[in-house]
Write a protein that holds these residues in place. Structure first.
Motif, PDB file in Angstrom:
ATOM      1  N   PHE B 123      37.927  62.929  29.470  1.00  7.82           N
ATOM      2  CA  PHE B 123      37.234  61.994  29.213  1.00  7.82           C
ATOM      3  C   PHE B 123      35.978  62.003  28.177  1.00  7.82           C
ATOM      4  O   PHE B 123      35.633  61.238  27.431  1.00  7.82           O
ATOM      5  CB  PHE B 123      36.719  60.899  30.388  1.00  7.82           C
ATOM      6  N   ALA B 124      35.384  63.213  28.594  1.00  9.55           N
ATOM      7  CA  ALA B 124      34.168  63.689  27.686  1.00  9.55           C
ATOM      8  C   ALA B 124      34.632  63.975  26.332  1.00  9.55           C
ATOM      9  O   ALA B 124      34.003  63.230  25.352  1.00  9.55           O
ATOM     10  CB  ALA B 124      33.508  64.873  28.209  1.00  9.55           C
ATOM     11  N   LEU B 125      35.684  64.407  26.206  1.00  9.65           N
ATOM     12  CA  LEU B 125      36.243  64.680  24.658  1.00  9.65           C
ATOM     13  C   LEU B 125      36.565  63.169  23.941  1.00  9.65           C
ATOM     14  O   LEU B 125      36.268  63.363  22.770  1.00  9.65           O
ATOM     15  CB  LEU B 125      37.464  65.647  24.691  1.00  9.65           C
ATOM     16  N   GLY B 126      37.230  62.510  24.607  1.00  6.76           N
ATOM     17  CA  GLY B 126      37.539  61.313  24.232  1.00  6.76           C
ATOM     18  C   GLY B 126      36.435  60.588  23.738  1.00  6.76           C
ATOM     19  O   GLY B 126      36.238  59.751  22.637  1.00  6.76           O
ATOM     20  N   SER B 127      35.431  60.599  24.420  1.00  5.47           N
ATOM     21  CA  SER B 127      34.083  59.762  24.139  1.00  5.47           C
ATOM     22  C   SER B 127      33.376  60.760  22.870  1.00  5.47           C
ATOM     23  O   SER B 127      32.858  59.873  22.062  1.00  5.47           O
ATOM     24  CB  SER B 127      33.008  59.738  25.257  1.00  5.47           C
ATOM     25  N   SER B 149      33.525  50.047  12.105  1.00  6.79           N
ATOM     26  CA  SER B 149      33.352  51.158  13.164  1.00  6.79           C
ATOM     27  C   SER B 149      32.757  50.730  14.210  1.00  6.79           C
ATOM     28  O   SER B 149      32.831  51.038  15.391  1.00  6.79           O
ATOM     29  CB  SER B 149      32.774  52.291  12.467  1.00  6.79           C
ATOM     30  N   MET B 150      31.851  49.429  13.958  1.00 10.58           N
ATOM     31  CA  MET B 150      31.067  48.828  15.159  1.00 10.58           C
ATOM     32  C   MET B 150      32.087  48.087  15.937  1.00 10.58           C
ATOM     33  O   MET B 150      32.064  48.427  17.256  1.00 10.58           O
ATOM     34  CB  MET B 150      30.209  47.872  14.333  1.00 10.58           C
ATOM     35  N   ARG B 151      33.139  47.632  15.367  1.00  9.11           N
ATOM     36  CA  ARG B 151      34.329  46.735  16.043  1.00  9.11           C
ATOM     37  C   ARG B 151      35.035  47.921  16.958  1.00  9.11           C
ATOM     38  O   ARG B 151      35.255  47.745  18.196  1.00  9.11           O
ATOM     39  CB  ARG B 151      35.169  46.222  15.157  1.00  9.11           C
ATOM     40  N   THR B 152      35.192  48.977  16.561  1.00 13.59           N
ATOM     41  CA  THR B 152      36.066  50.041  16.973  1.00 13.59           C
ATOM     42  C   THR B 152      35.275  50.735  18.371  1.00 13.59           C
ATOM     43  O   THR B 152      35.626  50.711  19.335  1.00 13.59           O
ATOM     44  CB  THR B 152      36.266  51.207  16.037  1.00 13.59           C
ATOM     45  N   CYS B 153      33.743  50.859  18.147  1.00 15.46           N
ATOM     46  CA  CYS B 153      33.064  51.297  18.956  1.00 15.46           C
ATOM     47  C   CYS B 153      32.653  50.429  20.128  1.00 15.46           C
ATOM     48  O   CYS B 153      32.986  50.796  21.330  1.00 15.46           O
ATOM     49  CB  CYS B 153      31.757  51.671  18.493  1.00 15.46           C
ATOM     50  N   ALA B 154      32.659  49.125  19.925  1.00 13.38           N
ATOM     51  CA  ALA B 154      32.880  48.227  20.997  1.00 13.38           C
ATOM     52  C   ALA B 154      33.993  48.216  21.714  1.00 13.38           C
ATOM     53  O   ALA B 154      33.743  48.288  22.936  1.00 13.38           O
ATOM     54  CB  ALA B 154      32.355  46.733  20.266  1.00 13.38           C
ATOM     55  N   GLN B 155      34.900  48.220  21.072  1.00 16.07           N
ATOM     56  CA  GLN B 155      36.237  48.130  21.955  1.00 16.07           C
ATOM     57  C   GLN B 155      36.503  49.573  22.722  1.00 16.07           C
ATOM     58  O   GLN B 155      36.762  49.511  23.995  1.00 16.07           O
ATOM     59  CB  GLN B 155      37.337  48.051  21.005  1.00 16.07           C
ATOM     60  N   LEU B 156      36.296  50.533  22.290  1.00 11.36           N
ATOM     61  CA  LEU B 156      36.376  52.045  22.949  1.00 11.36           C
ATOM     62  C   LEU B 156      35.425  52.109  24.079  1.00 11.36           C
ATOM     63  O   LEU B 156      35.970  52.424  25.265  1.00 11.36           O
ATOM     64  CB  LEU B 156      36.354  52.935  21.762  1.00 11.36           C
ATOM     65  N   VAL B 157      34.112  51.836  23.719  1.00 12.63           N
ATOM     66  CA  VAL B 157      33.236  51.667  24.709  1.00 12.63           C
ATOM     67  C   VAL B 157      33.625  51.029  26.015  1.00 12.63           C
ATOM     68  O   VAL B 157      33.530  51.435  27.270  1.00 12.63           O
ATOM     69  CB  VAL B 157      31.803  51.674  24.142  1.00 12.63           C
ATOM     70  N   SER B 158      33.825  49.379  25.344  1.00 13.83           N
ATOM     71  CA  SER B 158      34.232  48.865  26.820  1.00 13.83           C
ATOM     72  C   SER B 158      35.478  49.261  27.535  1.00 13.83           C
ATOM     73  O   SER B 158      35.555  48.751  28.775  1.00 13.83           O
ATOM     74  CB  SER B 158      34.136  47.315  26.356  1.00 13.83           C
ATOM     75  N   TYR B 159      36.470  49.563  26.940  1.00 15.27           N
ATOM     76  CA  TYR B 159      37.665  50.149  27.657  1.00 15.27           C
ATOM     77  C   TYR B 159      37.720  51.366  28.335  1.00 15.27           C
ATOM     78  O   TYR B 159      38.395  51.492  29.183  1.00 15.27           O
ATOM     79  CB  TYR B 159      39.043  49.936  26.916  1.00 15.27           C
ATOM     80  N   GLU B 160      36.931  52.171  27.734  1.00 13.26           N
ATOM     81  CA  GLU B 160      36.452  53.414  28.498  1.00 13.26           C
ATOM     82  C   GLU B 160      36.038  53.280  29.931  1.00 13.26           C
ATOM     83  O   GLU B 160      36.504  54.227  30.733  1.00 13.26           O
ATOM     84  CB  GLU B 160      35.471  54.330  27.693  1.00 13.26           C
ATOM     85  N   VAL B 161      35.272  52.226  30.195  1.00 13.66           N
ATOM     86  CA  VAL B 161      34.836  52.019  31.357  1.00 13.66           C
ATOM     87  C   VAL B 161      35.882  51.856  32.414  1.00 13.66           C
ATOM     88  O   VAL B 161      36.103  52.627  33.585  1.00 13.66           O
ATOM     89  CB  VAL B 161      33.644  50.905  31.844  1.00 13.66           C
ATOM     90  N   SER B 162      36.788  51.150  32.148  1.00 13.58           N
ATOM     91  CA  SER B 162      37.978  50.738  32.757  1.00 13.58           C
ATOM     92  C   SER B 162      39.048  51.767  32.870  1.00 13.58           C
ATOM     93  O   SER B 162      39.473  52.085  34.127  1.00 13.58           O
ATOM     94  CB  SER B 162      38.893  49.460  32.517  1.00 13.58           C
ATOM     95  N   LEU B 163      39.144  52.631  32.093  1.00 14.04           N
ATOM     96  CA  LEU B 163      40.046  53.775  31.905  1.00 14.04           C
ATOM     97  C   LEU B 163      39.349  54.698  33.022  1.00 14.04           C
ATOM     98  O   LEU B 163      40.319  55.213  33.809  1.00 14.04           O
ATOM     99  CB  LEU B 163      39.876  54.324  30.434  1.00 14.04           C
ATOM    100  N   GLY B 207      44.157  52.427  28.311  1.00 11.50           N
ATOM    101  CA  GLY B 207      44.812  53.408  27.520  1.00 11.50           C
ATOM    102  C   GLY B 207      45.348  52.932  26.092  1.00 11.50           C
ATOM    103  O   GLY B 207      44.971  53.483  25.168  1.00 11.50           O
ATOM    104  N   ILE B 208      45.983  51.927  26.100  1.00 10.39           N
ATOM    105  CA  ILE B 208      46.350  51.338  24.812  1.00 10.39           C
ATOM    106  C   ILE B 208      45.160  50.678  23.905  1.00 10.39           C
ATOM    107  O   ILE B 208      45.036  51.126  22.631  1.00 10.39           O
ATOM    108  CB  ILE B 208      47.270  50.024  25.432  1.00 10.39           C
ATOM    109  N   ALA B 209      44.231  50.371  24.677  1.00 14.18           N
ATOM    110  CA  ALA B 209      42.919  49.753  23.813  1.00 14.18           C
ATOM    111  C   ALA B 209      42.322  50.966  23.571  1.00 14.18           C
ATOM    112  O   ALA B 209      41.657  51.008  22.471  1.00 14.18           O
ATOM    113  CB  ALA B 209      42.038  49.087  24.715  1.00 14.18           C
ATOM    114  N   GLU B 210      42.352  52.138  24.354  1.00 12.10           N
ATOM    115  CA  GLU B 210      41.308  53.319  23.898  1.00 12.10           C
ATOM    116  C   GLU B 210      42.010  53.993  22.690  1.00 12.10           C
ATOM    117  O   GLU B 210      41.666  54.713  22.005  1.00 12.10           O
ATOM    118  CB  GLU B 210      41.304  54.319  25.117  1.00 12.10           C
TER     119      GLU B 210
END
Lengths: 164, 328
Positions: B123-127, B149-163, B207-210
């Motif tokens: 997860f750390a490497l993913g972040s 990149s803003m859009r990407t980050c917003a998506q990745l950060v919010s789905y990382e929590v659930s992941l 994971g799909i979102a990530e």
């Protein structure tokens, strides 16, 4: 409203497609027949006695919206008779990379000397090769394109032609 | 018994190349499968059945000119895809793919690094990999890249929590963060896909979102946007971003196989890495199947789903699992 059941059904649909035969026609091997009135590579014609139909009047060049036809005419002489008229086209060139295949040259020609054929495979590696000379246009095309049955596709005679 | 360092080195080299090869052929598999699902053939010109297509793509990308905007900030612009690529590859190092073997008189582990906090490492490497997207979009000096990149980050950060929350159930059941331990535990009991069904579903969706895959592929959205954060990239630099994306998908699938489907353990024969590979193939195919089936979500739907549905479900799953683990 979210419809979870329909979403799941969608997965079934895409999965079933895998086992169907693809409808792709693989082009270089399978050539779809073109319509009989498809406008492709040009062709210059001769009379049956071997004389060229083109008399070098340049009407096609004048009609061409892309300005891709170049005609230089010369006089026929009794011992060098090339066309049926007074003059003949000493140079007749079509720049295929400029041609838009509108068919106006065909319409403009008073002797039906130039027509548009069905061949569309006319790409070349060099632009110079896209300039077709008179000899090339008079010769039958090297590549042949399958043409669909004319009776299936030819449009009926237009009203204005029947009642002219 | 531990293995000597040079065995690890050879293994790392082999695995990196295998993962790259797997990436190359995942693209082919995706194009083939998508094609069949859309009644097309997919690539079938390069080599028999298009089997050399990935090689042809690679050669094409490498030969392409890697130009960049004159206003781009050179160093971060060049480093960004490398960061993404590095973290994507590094995350695979903790995935166990076999039980470990005895070769002559050396012991060879079934993973490159047996880290006791392997899950956190992944997860750390993913972040960290997200930094590649942020830096890449920002250093391009283009408003579309920056917005992307803003859009990407917003998506990745919010789905990382659930992941991260969705795997908590597995961690609690196994009582370990080490992927090797988790696989061993599943080998002796049952694959956690059965007791952790909700966790599995949450993990899969997050994971799909990530990994920016359809139907959550908003960072790229091929049909609607130019390309998001890698708008200004071309040639192999773009290729590195794309590679990172696919390797992230493969790593995530591998993680899913490890956490929920008992890794290299199989029901009939002790095939080891082959079982791992087959399960990985199945999960990757499901990713592709999703892409062929579901239309892309709208951005507000994505955010609403992430925060209002996925996160509560994942949290609830973790809490209930924790209560049950304590109770029994």
């Amino acid at each position: 409203m979210p419809q979870p059941l329909d979403t799941v059904k969608g997965f079934g649909v895409t999965f079933k497609q895998i086992f169907k035969k693809p409808i792709t026609q693989e082009y270089p091997e399978v050539k779809r027949p073109v319509y009989p009135r498809f406008r492709g590579r040009h062709r210059l014609w001769r009379f049956e006695n071997g004389l060229e139909k083109c008399v070098g009047c340049s009407l096609c060049a004048a009609a061409c919206p892309a300005d891709c036809i170049r005609v230089v005419a010369a006089e026929n002489t009794p011992d060098n008779r090339i066309s049926a008229g007074e003059r003949y086209a000493r140079i007749y060139e079509i720049n295929m990379s400029r041609c838009i295949f509108c068919g106006y040259c065909e319409l403009a020609c008073p002797f039906d000397a130039i027509t548009l054929g069905n061949e569309y495979e006319i790409s070349e590696y060099a632009r110079d090769d896209q300039i077709y000379t008179k000899d090339m246009l008079l010769a039958p095309p090297i590549k042949r394109t399958p043409v669909a049955d004319a009776e299936l596709y030819d449009t009926p005679i237009p009203y204005y032609k029947e009642h002219a | 018994m531990t293995e000597p360092w040079w065995i690890s080195l050879i293994k790392a080299f082999l695995i990196i190349n295998l993962v790259m090869l797997a990436f190359a052929y995942t693209t082919l598999l995706e194009r083939k499968l998508l094609g069949r699902m859309q009644l097309r053939y997919g690539p079938n010109r390069a080599g028999p059945y298009g089997s050399l297509q990935p090689i042809a793509d690679l050669i094409k990308l490498i030969r392409k000119e890697s130009f960049f905007p004159s206003s781009a900030i050179d160093l971060p612009y060049i480093v960004a895809p490398v960061i993404s690529m590095f973290t994507a590859l590094a995350a695979f190092s903790v995935i166990p793919f076999g039980a470990g073997w005895h070769l002559w008189h050396w012991h060879v582990d079934g993973e490159i690094a047996n880290v006791s906090i392997a899950l956190i490492v992944v997860f750390a490497l993913g972040s960290l990999g997200i930094y590649g997207f942020i830096i890449g979009g920002w250093a391009s000096e283009s408003k579309y890249s920056l917005l992307g990149s803003m859009r990407t980050c917003a998506q990745l950060v919010s789905y990382e929590v659930s992941l991260a929350l969705s795997v908590l159930g597995v961690v609690l059941m196994a009582g370990s963060l080490s992927l090797v331990d988790i696989v061993h535990k599943q080998g002796t009991t049952i694959p956690y896909a059965a007791p952790q069904v909700i966790g599995l579903l949450c993990f899969f969706v997050a994971g799909i979102a990530e990994t920016n895959r359809a139907p959550f592929d908003l960072p790229e959205a091929d049909t609607e946007l130019v390309a998001g954060y890698h708008t200004e990239y071309s040639g192999m630099r773009w290729g590195l971003f794309q590679t990172a994306e696919y390797i992230n998908m493969i790593t995530l699938s591998a993680l899913m196989v490890t956490l929920f489907f008992a890794g290299w353990h199989g029901p009939y024969a002790p095939l080891g890495p082959l079982w791992f590979f087959l399960k990985l193939l199945a999960v990757v195919s499901i990713f592709i199947w999703l892409k062929a089936t579901l239309p892309r979500l709208r951005y507000d739907q994505l955010m609403r789903f992430g925060w209002k549905v996925l996160l509560p479900v994942a949290t609830l799953n973790a809490v209930v699992t924790a209560a049950l683990v304590v109770a029994f």
